[in-house]
Design a protein around this motif. Structure first.
Motif, PDB file in Angstrom:
ATOM      1  N   SER A  31       0.899  -1.390   0.102  1.00  0.00           N
ATOM      2  CA  SER A  31      -0.037  -0.125  -0.013  1.00  0.00           C
ATOM      3  C   SER A  31       0.736   1.346  -0.028  1.00  0.00           C
ATOM      4  CB  SER A  31      -0.947  -0.075   1.192  1.00  0.00           C
ATOM      5  OG  SER A  31      -1.869  -0.820   1.123  1.00  0.00           O
ATOM      6  N   GLU A  32       0.282   2.403  -0.556  1.00  0.00           N
ATOM      7  CA  GLU A  32       1.205   3.516  -0.759  1.00  0.00           C
ATOM      8  C   GLU A  32       1.041   4.129   0.541  1.00  0.00           C
ATOM      9  OE1 GLU A  32       0.892   7.605  -3.534  1.00  0.00           O
ATOM     10  OE2 GLU A  32      -0.525   6.258  -3.879  1.00  0.00           O
ATOM     11  N   ALA A  33       2.022   4.761   0.895  1.00  0.00           N
ATOM     12  CA  ALA A  33       2.463   5.394   2.293  1.00  0.00           C
ATOM     13  C   ALA A  33       3.350   6.476   2.093  1.00  0.00           C
ATOM     14  CB  ALA A  33       3.303   4.337   3.159  1.00  0.00           C
ATOM     15  N   ARG A  34       3.133   7.712   3.276  1.00  0.00           N
ATOM     16  CA  ARG A  34       3.847   8.789   3.427  1.00  0.00           C
ATOM     17  C   ARG A  34       4.554   8.735   4.684  1.00  0.00           C
ATOM     18  NH1 ARG A  34       2.990   9.212  -1.659  1.00  0.00           N
ATOM     19  NH2 ARG A  34       2.077  10.767  -2.628  1.00  0.00           N
ATOM     20  N   ILE A  35       5.675   9.655   4.646  1.00  0.00           N
ATOM     21  CA  ILE A  35       6.381   9.866   6.068  1.00  0.00           C
ATOM     22  C   ILE A  35       6.883  11.124   6.126  1.00  0.00           C
ATOM     23  CG2 ILE A  35       8.602   9.147   7.388  1.00  0.00           C
ATOM     24  CD1 ILE A  35       8.387   6.309   6.147  1.00  0.00           C
ATOM     25  N   PRO A  51       7.711  18.978   9.099  1.00  0.00           N
ATOM     26  CA  PRO A  51       6.499  18.519   8.767  1.00  0.00           C
ATOM     27  C   PRO A  51       5.866  18.724   7.609  1.00  0.00           C
ATOM     28  CG  PRO A  51       6.308  20.069  10.360  1.00  0.00           C
ATOM     29  CD  PRO A  51       7.951  19.880  10.021  1.00  0.00           C
ATOM     30  N   GLU A  52       6.194  19.866   6.886  1.00  0.00           N
ATOM     31  CA  GLU A  52       5.674  20.406   5.625  1.00  0.00           C
ATOM     32  C   GLU A  52       5.851  19.585   4.242  1.00  0.00           C
ATOM     33  OE1 GLU A  52       9.659  22.565   6.002  1.00  0.00           O
ATOM     34  OE2 GLU A  52       7.943  22.298   7.358  1.00  0.00           O
ATOM     35  N   ARG A  53       7.077  18.711   4.504  1.00  0.00           N
ATOM     36  CA  ARG A  53       7.477  17.793   3.477  1.00  0.00           C
ATOM     37  C   ARG A  53       7.494  16.430   3.740  1.00  0.00           C
ATOM     38  NH1 ARG A  53      13.170  19.512   1.237  1.00  0.00           N
ATOM     39  NH2 ARG A  53      12.638  18.323  -0.541  1.00  0.00           N
ATOM     40  N   PRO A  56      -3.915  14.275   1.247  1.00  0.00           N
ATOM     41  CA  PRO A  56      -4.417  15.571   1.801  1.00  0.00           C
ATOM     42  C   PRO A  56      -3.289  16.768   1.188  1.00  0.00           C
ATOM     43  CG  PRO A  56      -4.076  14.411   3.667  1.00  0.00           C
ATOM     44  CD  PRO A  56      -3.910  13.356   2.558  1.00  0.00           C
ATOM     45  N   THR A  57      -3.487  17.945   1.173  1.00  0.00           N
ATOM     46  CA  THR A  57      -2.731  19.101   0.815  1.00  0.00           C
ATOM     47  C   THR A  57      -1.369  18.988   1.543  1.00  0.00           C
ATOM     48  OG1 THR A  57      -4.581  20.425   0.310  1.00  0.00           O
ATOM     49  CG2 THR A  57      -2.289  21.501   0.533  1.00  0.00           C
ATOM     50  N   GLN A  58      -1.414  18.876   3.004  1.00  0.00           N
ATOM     51  CA  GLN A  58      -0.315  18.931   3.773  1.00  0.00           C
ATOM     52  C   GLN A  58       0.810  17.592   3.469  1.00  0.00           C
ATOM     53  OE1 GLN A  58      -3.364  18.198   4.741  1.00  0.00           O
ATOM     54  NE2 GLN A  58      -3.311  17.007   6.567  1.00  0.00           N
ATOM     55  N   LEU A  59       0.298  16.579   2.599  1.00  0.00           N
ATOM     56  CA  LEU A  59       1.223  15.492   2.356  1.00  0.00           C
ATOM     57  C   LEU A  59       1.416  15.203   0.731  1.00  0.00           C
ATOM     58  CD1 LEU A  59      -0.448  12.778   4.718  1.00  0.00           C
ATOM     59  CD2 LEU A  59       1.655  13.825   4.764  1.00  0.00           C
ATOM     60  N   GLN A  60       1.250  16.346  -0.130  1.00  0.00           N
ATOM     61  CA  GLN A  60       1.377  16.269  -1.402  1.00  0.00           C
ATOM     62  C   GLN A  60       2.719  16.864  -1.682  1.00  0.00           C
ATOM     63  OE1 GLN A  60      -1.931  18.365  -3.383  1.00  0.00           O
ATOM     64  NE2 GLN A  60      -3.494  16.751  -2.721  1.00  0.00           N
ATOM     65  N   LYS A  61       3.285  17.395  -0.814  1.00  0.00           N
ATOM     66  CA  LYS A  61       4.830  18.213  -1.218  1.00  0.00           C
ATOM     67  C   LYS A  61       5.749  16.967  -0.762  1.00  0.00           C
ATOM     68  CE  LYS A  61       7.960  22.118  -0.330  1.00  0.00           C
ATOM     69  NZ  LYS A  61       8.331  23.117   0.352  1.00  0.00           N
ATOM     70  N   VAL A  62       5.958  16.167  -2.017  1.00  0.00           N
ATOM     71  CA  VAL A  62       6.961  14.924  -1.597  1.00  0.00           C
ATOM     72  C   VAL A  62       8.350  14.919  -1.949  1.00  0.00           C
ATOM     73  CG1 VAL A  62       6.985  12.513  -2.123  1.00  0.00           C
ATOM     74  CG2 VAL A  62       4.725  13.578  -1.880  1.00  0.00           C
TER      75      VAL A  62
END
Length: 337
Positions: free
Chosen positions: A243-247, A253-255, A323-329
């Protein structure tokens, strides 16, 4: 009498307080909306971790020199430690001498075979000549018997030489294998990094004798970087491998960093294994491992710091948008023009 506050000023003060209160409440609501996750995404606290790798000798040897210090970044196959191989080198010299002696015996056996074959050819020629002479009455039966015996003797000598050749060949192979084994032991005494990583602990110093498997260094494997989070049973049940994930990390926290689910624990933690009631089952937490892609870890190997705390996010519904806060990857590769 004290001066009374004008009515208009009092209204203005009350109005200002109301505006500030509304603004504050609106700001708090906006922040809560920003932090709120949409349906289909779950999260948990964790910290950046990596596998630990011990660098250790295979046999008891004395440490000659250690080429790195704690905190150093090392590359795969980089020489980190050299052990003292004086005794092994002496054994190698002896083994190489045994190889040379065995090769000399092999050469002698090969020369003996060539000689025996020549003698057999000559004995066969002489036997045929005596047979012809015997037919013409120019030779005796005794001379024929002597020639036959000579042929049989030379053939027996050839068989013996061939047996010696086989033995000499085996001796050479054994001697070479012994020398190669010692050379391998010498090579293994030069300890190299099996991974790209960072030196976490320096466990030995020059002059110390290490037992087999006794660690000289402990490395953090930066090719295997991950975060472990814990999710309640109802959320963990929806998480699938891959599954796709973000850290995100606390200091930035903004990235966010892209990741994927590489492990979901089949066993719950923090509560007894045998739980009968529904209310107790809901308290169970399951360990979920979020793995950084190796390409990304390799690119940012110098920036990665284990132990940094943050938050891990997992998509349990692939159709849900981040969400917006997790789109800056952080990209795995620099953008190409």
């Amino acid at each position: 009498m004290p001066n009374k506050v004008p009515k208009s000023a009092f209204k203005w003060i009350i109005g200002s307080i109301v505006v500030v209160a509304i603004a504050f409440i609106g700001f708090r609501f906006w922040k809560s909306q920003q932090a709120e996750l949409p349906e289909g995404i779950v999260s948990g606290n964790g910290r950046i971790e990596a596998k630990l790798v011990d660098v250790a000798p295979k046999e008891p040897l004395r440490v000659k020199e250690i080429l790195v210090n704690e905190g150093d970044l090392v590359q795969s196959d980089q020489v980190l430690v050299r052990m003292d191989t004086t005794t092994l080198e002496a054994s190698l010299a002896e083994a190489n001498a045994s190889v040379a002696a065995a090769q000399e015996r092999l050469a002698q056996a090969q020369a003996s075979i060539v000689k025996q074959k020549s003698e057999i050819e000559l004995a066969d020629i002489e036997l045929e000549r005596v047979k012809n002479l015997l037919g013409d009455g120019a030779a005796s039966q005794r001379e024929l018997d002597v020639r036959k015996s000579k042929v049989e003797t030379t053939r027996a000598s050839l068989a013996e030489a061939q047996a010696l050749l086989k033995t000499a060949t085996q001796e050479v192979e054994v001697a070479r294998a012994n020398a190669e084994t010692i050379q391998t032991r010498i090579n293994d005494a030069t300890l190299k990094s099996p991974v790209t990583g960072r030196v976490l602990y320096r466990l030995a110093e020059p002059g110390e004798v290490l037992e087999p498997g006794g660690g000289a260094l402990t490395l953090v494997n930066l090719d295997d970087v991950y975060m472990e989070i814990f999710l309640p049973a109802n959320e963990a049940a929806s998480v699938k491998l891959g599954s796709e994930a973000r850290i995100t990390v606390d200091y930035e926290p903004e990235r966010s960093v892209p990741a994927f689910v590489s492990f979901v624990s089949p066993d719950a933690q923090f509560t007894p294994k045998q739980v009968e009631t529904k209310s107790e089952r809901e308290k169970l937490m399951f360990r979920v491992k979020l793995q950084l892609p190796e390409e990304l870890a390799t690119r940012y190997v110098e920036q990665i710091k284990t132990g940094v705390r943050g938050v891990g996010y997992v998509k349990v519904d692939p159709s849900t948008a981040w969400p917006t806060q997790l789109q800056k990857v952080i990209a795995a590769r620099p953008a190409t023009r």
